[in-house]
Design a protein around this motif. Structure first.
Motif, PDB file in Angstrom:
ATOM      1  N   ASP A 247      -1.478  -6.726  23.169  1.00 43.51           N
ATOM      2  CA  ASP A 247      -0.204  -6.680  22.441  1.00 43.51           C
ATOM      3  C   ASP A 247       0.685  -7.781  23.008  1.00 43.51           C
ATOM      4  O   ASP A 247       1.548  -7.531  23.858  1.00 43.51           O
ATOM      5  CB  ASP A 247       0.432  -5.300  22.596  1.00 43.51           C
ATOM      6  N   LEU A 248       0.444  -9.009  22.557  1.00 35.68           N
ATOM      7  CA  LEU A 248       1.145 -10.154  23.138  1.00 35.68           C
ATOM      8  C   LEU A 248       2.638 -10.120  22.849  1.00 35.68           C
ATOM      9  O   LEU A 248       3.460 -10.427  23.725  1.00 35.68           O
ATOM     10  CB  LEU A 248       0.538 -11.453  22.601  1.00 35.68           C
ATOM     11  N   LEU A 249       3.013  -9.738  21.635  1.00 32.02           N
ATOM     12  CA  LEU A 249       4.434  -9.677  21.311  1.00 32.02           C
ATOM     13  C   LEU A 249       5.131  -8.606  22.153  1.00 32.02           C
ATOM     14  O   LEU A 249       6.228  -8.831  22.677  1.00 32.02           O
ATOM     15  CB  LEU A 249       4.617  -9.392  19.813  1.00 32.02           C
ATOM     16  N   GLY A 250       4.499  -7.457  22.284  1.00 31.61           N
ATOM     17  CA  GLY A 250       5.082  -6.415  23.123  1.00 31.61           C
ATOM     18  C   GLY A 250       5.226  -6.864  24.570  1.00 31.61           C
ATOM     19  O   GLY A 250       6.211  -6.556  25.232  1.00 31.61           O
ATOM     20  N   GLN A 251       4.236  -7.633  25.067  1.00 33.76           N
ATOM     21  CA  GLN A 251       4.305  -8.132  26.433  1.00 33.76           C
ATOM     22  C   GLN A 251       5.480  -9.084  26.623  1.00 33.76           C
ATOM     23  O   GLN A 251       6.236  -8.977  27.603  1.00 33.76           O
ATOM     24  CB  GLN A 251       3.002  -8.849  26.790  1.00 33.76           C
ATOM     25  N   VAL A 252       5.664 -10.012  25.694  1.00 35.95           N
ATOM     26  CA  VAL A 252       6.782 -10.958  25.785  1.00 35.95           C
ATOM     27  C   VAL A 252       8.113 -10.216  25.744  1.00 35.95           C
ATOM     28  O   VAL A 252       9.037 -10.504  26.527  1.00 35.95           O
ATOM     29  CB  VAL A 252       6.696 -11.997  24.652  1.00 35.95           C
ATOM     30  N   LEU A 253       8.241  -9.252  24.859  1.00 37.28           N
ATOM     31  CA  LEU A 253       9.493  -8.499  24.742  1.00 37.28           C
ATOM     32  C   LEU A 253       9.766  -7.680  25.998  1.00 37.28           C
ATOM     33  O   LEU A 253      10.924  -7.555  26.420  1.00 37.28           O
ATOM     34  CB  LEU A 253       9.439  -7.590  23.516  1.00 37.28           C
ATOM     35  N   ALA A 288      16.060  -7.500  22.889  1.00 41.60           N
ATOM     36  CA  ALA A 288      14.653  -7.338  23.287  1.00 41.60           C
ATOM     37  C   ALA A 288      14.261  -5.865  23.286  1.00 41.60           C
ATOM     38  O   ALA A 288      13.146  -5.503  22.888  1.00 41.60           O
ATOM     39  CB  ALA A 288      14.426  -7.947  24.668  1.00 41.60           C
ATOM     40  N   ALA A 291      13.831  -4.703  19.627  1.00 41.82           N
ATOM     41  CA  ALA A 291      12.608  -5.265  19.065  1.00 41.82           C
ATOM     42  C   ALA A 291      11.365  -4.633  19.689  1.00 41.82           C
ATOM     43  O   ALA A 291      10.362  -4.380  19.000  1.00 41.82           O
ATOM     44  CB  ALA A 291      12.587  -6.782  19.272  1.00 41.82           C
ATOM     45  N   PHE A 292      11.427  -4.351  20.994  1.00 42.02           N
ATOM     46  CA  PHE A 292      10.288  -3.727  21.679  1.00 42.02           C
ATOM     47  C   PHE A 292      10.002  -2.348  21.092  1.00 42.02           C
ATOM     48  O   PHE A 292       8.844  -1.997  20.836  1.00 42.02           O
ATOM     49  CB  PHE A 292      10.594  -3.623  23.172  1.00 42.02           C
ATOM     50  N   VAL A 295       8.451  -2.781  17.572  1.00 42.04           N
ATOM     51  CA  VAL A 295       7.058  -3.219  17.618  1.00 42.04           C
ATOM     52  C   VAL A 295       6.153  -2.092  18.106  1.00 42.04           C
ATOM     53  O   VAL A 295       5.082  -1.828  17.543  1.00 42.04           O
ATOM     54  CB  VAL A 295       6.925  -4.461  18.521  1.00 42.04           C
ATOM     55  N   ARG A 299       2.711  -0.406  15.901  1.00 40.96           N
ATOM     56  CA  ARG A 299       1.366  -0.880  16.199  1.00 40.96           C
ATOM     57  C   ARG A 299       0.450   0.285  16.559  1.00 40.96           C
ATOM     58  O   ARG A 299       0.873   1.231  17.229  1.00 40.96           O
ATOM     59  CB  ARG A 299       1.399  -1.880  17.350  1.00 40.96           C
TER      60      ARG A 299
END
Length: 502
Positions: A247-253, A288, A291-292, A295, A299
Motif C-alpha cells: 500500500d504505497l499511497l498509505g505508506q506515504v501518507l 494527511a 487522506a490516510f 485510503v 482498500r
C-alpha cells in the motif's frame, strides 16, 4: 511488519504465528503462540523452509537477537551522548530532538511495510539488506561533519532498523515450528531489549568519555559485520505463502502524518505555535490524516486496518502503547539532560544512573509475561500504571537538590512500570481477534510504541529547550507530570478495556 513464518505442514497456521512475530516488537514480550485450527480447504500452504536441528535453530535465534540488541542499544546509547553531540556539532535542543526522532519516526513509519517486503522478497534477503543499510548509516553518523548530515544519517538508520526487528523475529518463528520451543525463543527475544537498554547508557557514557561521541556510532560497525557474516552461513531463507499487497499511497501518507505531528511538537517551542511553518505542519497533518483514513477505508488490504479500532479492547491497547513509550521517551531525555546539564555529571555517571530503570524493566518483563499468561492482562497492566505513576510523581515533586538515592529509587519505579507494561498491552491487542487479523493488530501496536517514543522526546525537548542549566529541574517537572499522567491512564485502561482471564 506483516510476518508470516512458515514451517512443516503439521506446525501452526500462519495467523497465530504472525501475531506472535508482529506483537513482539522491541520491548514487547509476545504471548506464547498456540496451535491453531487447520487451514480452510483451498488455503495456500505455508512456504516451507529447511528443517533445522536444535543447534541450528538456536543459532538462528542468536544471530537475530544480535540484530535486536543492536537496534535497542542504538536507541539508548545515543541518548546519553546527546550533550556531547550538541557541543561537538553546535546543536541546540531542537537539533538534539531531531537526532533522536529522525531515527524513531522513520522506524515507526516503515515497520509494517518492511515486514510486507520481507514476506514477498525473502526474509533473509531483507534482513541482510537492513543490516547493510544500518551499518552504512552508522558510519555516516560517525563521520558526520554537520548537524544536518547527522540527522540524515539517523533517518537512514531508521530505514535499516525497520528491516531488522520485525523481520528477524519472523525468521526466528519460522525456524522453530514447535510451539513450546517457539515460546521459549520469543521469551529470550523479549529479554534482549532489557539487556540492550541496560547496556546502552553505560556503554555510551564510557565511549563518549574515552573516545568522544562519534564512538557511539562507530561501535555498530563490528556488530553489523559479525551479524552479516553469521547470517550468510546460519540463517535460512523463507517467504510467506501469500504476501500482502503493498500500500504505497498509505505508506506515504503515514510518513507525512507522523512527521508533521512530531515536527510541530519539536518546532513549536522554537518558532512559535502560531508561526507560518508550524501552522503549515498542522494543515499537513490534518490533510494527511484525512487522506490516510479515506485510503485505508477503501482498500481491501490497507496498510492499517481501521476496522480494528472499532473494538474498545484493541483501541485501548494502542492508546496504552503510545502512553508507555511516551513516558519512556520523556524519562530518558529528561534524565540525560538534567544529570549532565544541571548536575554536571559525566556521561558515564549519567548512564550508570539509568541502571535502576533498566534493571526494573529487565526483571519485571518476564514476570509480567507469566502473570499475563496465568491471570490475564489486568493485574500486570495495573501494576505498570501504578509503578509508572509513582515514579513520575516522585520526580515531579523532588526538590532541586535532592540526593542521589531518591533519584535512583524514582528511576527504578519508572523502569519497573515499563517492564510490567508490554506483555499485557500485547496480549490485550491480539486477544479476541480472529487469527487473520491478529498479525496486523500486533504491527499497529508496534508502530504505536515507536510513535509514542517520538512524541515523548519531542514534548520533553520542548519543555527544556530554553531552560538554563540551573532551571532544568523546574522545567522538567511538567514532563514528569506527563509520565505520572501516562501511568494513571494505564491504570484506567486496566479496569476498562483489559480483558479478564477466561
Amino acid at each position: 511488519m506483516t510476518t508470516h513464518p512458515s514451517g512443516p505442514a503439521s506446525g501452526p497456521t500462519p495467523g497465530p504465528v504472525t501475531a506472535a512475530a508482529e506483537a513482539a516488537a522491541p520491548g514487547a514480550p509476545a504471548p506464547s503462540p498456540s496451535p491453531a485450527p487447520a487451514p480452510a480447504p483451498g488455503a495456500p500452504a505455508a512456504a516451507a523452509g529447511p528443517v533445522l536441528g536444535r543447534r541450528g535453530r538456536w543459532t538462528v535465534l542468536a544471530v537475530c537477537c544480535l540484530s535486536m540488541f543492536l537496534v535497542g542499544l542504538d536507541t539508548t546509547i545515543v541518548n546519553v551522548g546527546l550533550p556531547a553531540i550538541g557541543a561537538g556539532l553546535a546543536m541546540d535542543t531542537r537539533g538534539l530532538e531531531w537526532t533522536v526522532d529522525a531515527y524513531t519516526l522513520v522506524l515507526a513509519s516503515l515497520l509494517i511495510s518492511s515486514g510486507a517486503l520481507a514476506d514477498r522478497f525473502g526474509r533473509r534477503r531483507v534482513f541482510r539488506l537492513g543490516l547493510t543499510v544500518f551499518g552504512a548509516a552508522s558510519l555516516l553518523c560517525a563521520a558526520a561533519p554537520s548537524a544536518g548530515l547527522l540527522v540524515a544519517g539517523r533517518a537512514v538508520q531508521g530505514v535499516g532498523a525497520s528491516m531488522l526487528s520485525p523481520v528477524a523475529l519472523a525468521i526466528v518463528v519460522n525456524a522453530m515450528p514447535d510451539p513450546r520451543e517457539r515460546a521459549q525463543a520469543i521469551g529470550v527475544w523479549a529479554s534482549v531489549f532489557g539487556l540492550s537498554m541496560a547496556a546502552g547508557p553505560v556503554t555510551g557514557g564510557a565511549l563518549v568519555e574515552a573516545l568522544g561521541w562519534r564512538a557511539v556510532f562507530w561501535v555498530n560497525a563490528p556488530v553489523v559485520a559479525v551479524a552479516l557474516l553469521l547470517s550468510v552461513f546460519f540463517v535460512p531463507e523463507s517467504r510467506a505463502a501469500r504476501a500482502r499487497r503493498p500500500d504505497l499511497l498509505g505508506q506515504v501518507l503515514l510518513v507525512l502524518l507522523v512527521g508533521a505531528v512530531v515536527g510541530a511538537l519539536i518546532e513549536g517551542p522554537h518558532l512559535g505555535w502560531t508561526s507560518p511553518v508550524v501552522l503549515g505542519l498542522y494543515v499537513l497533518a490534518a490533510g494527511a490524516g484525512a487522506a490516510f483514513v479515506r485510503v485505508a477505508s477503501r482498500r481491501p488490504e490497507p496498510l492499517v486496518d481501521l476496522a480494528l479500532f472499532r473494538r474498545p479492547v484493541f483501541a485501548g491497547a494502542v492508546l496504552g502503547a503510545v502512553a508507555v513509550f511516551t513516558a519512556l521517551g520523556v524519562a530518558l531525555l529528561l534524565t540525560t539532560l538534567y544529570l549532565q546539564g544541571a548536575r554536571g555529571w559525566t556521561p558515564t555517571a549519567a548512564g550508570a544512573a539509568t541502571l535502576p530503570m533498566a534493571l526494573g524493566a529487565t526483571v519485571c518483563a518476564p514476570l509480567s509475561g507469566r502473570l499475563t499468561g496465568r491471570r490475564g492482562p489486568r493485574l500486570p497492566l495495573a501494576l505498570a500504571g501504578g509503578f509508572l505513576a509513582a515514579g513520575g510523581l516522585c520526580l515531579a515533586v523532588l526538590p532541586d537538590g535532592a540526593g542521589v538515592p531518591p533519584l535512583l529509587v524514582a528511576y527504578g519505579l519508572v523502569g519497573t512500570g515499563f517492564g510490567f507494561a508490554n506483555a499485557p498491552i500485547t496480549n490485550t491487542a491480539v486477544s479476541g481477534l480472529p487469527p487473520d487479523r491478529a498479525g496486523v493488530a500486533g504491527a499497529i501496536t508496534s508502530t504505536a510504541r515507536q510513535l509514542g517514543s517520538a512524541v515523548g522526546v519531542a514534548v520533553a525537548g520542548g519543555l527544556v529547550a530554553s531552560a538554563a542549566p540551573a532551571g532544568l529541574a523546574a522545567a522538567s517537572r511538567p514532563g514528569w507530570a506527563l509520565v505520572t499522567a501516562c501511568g494513571a491512564l494505564l491504570l484506567g485502561l486496566a479496569y476498562t478495556t483489559a480483558r479478564r482471564p477466561r
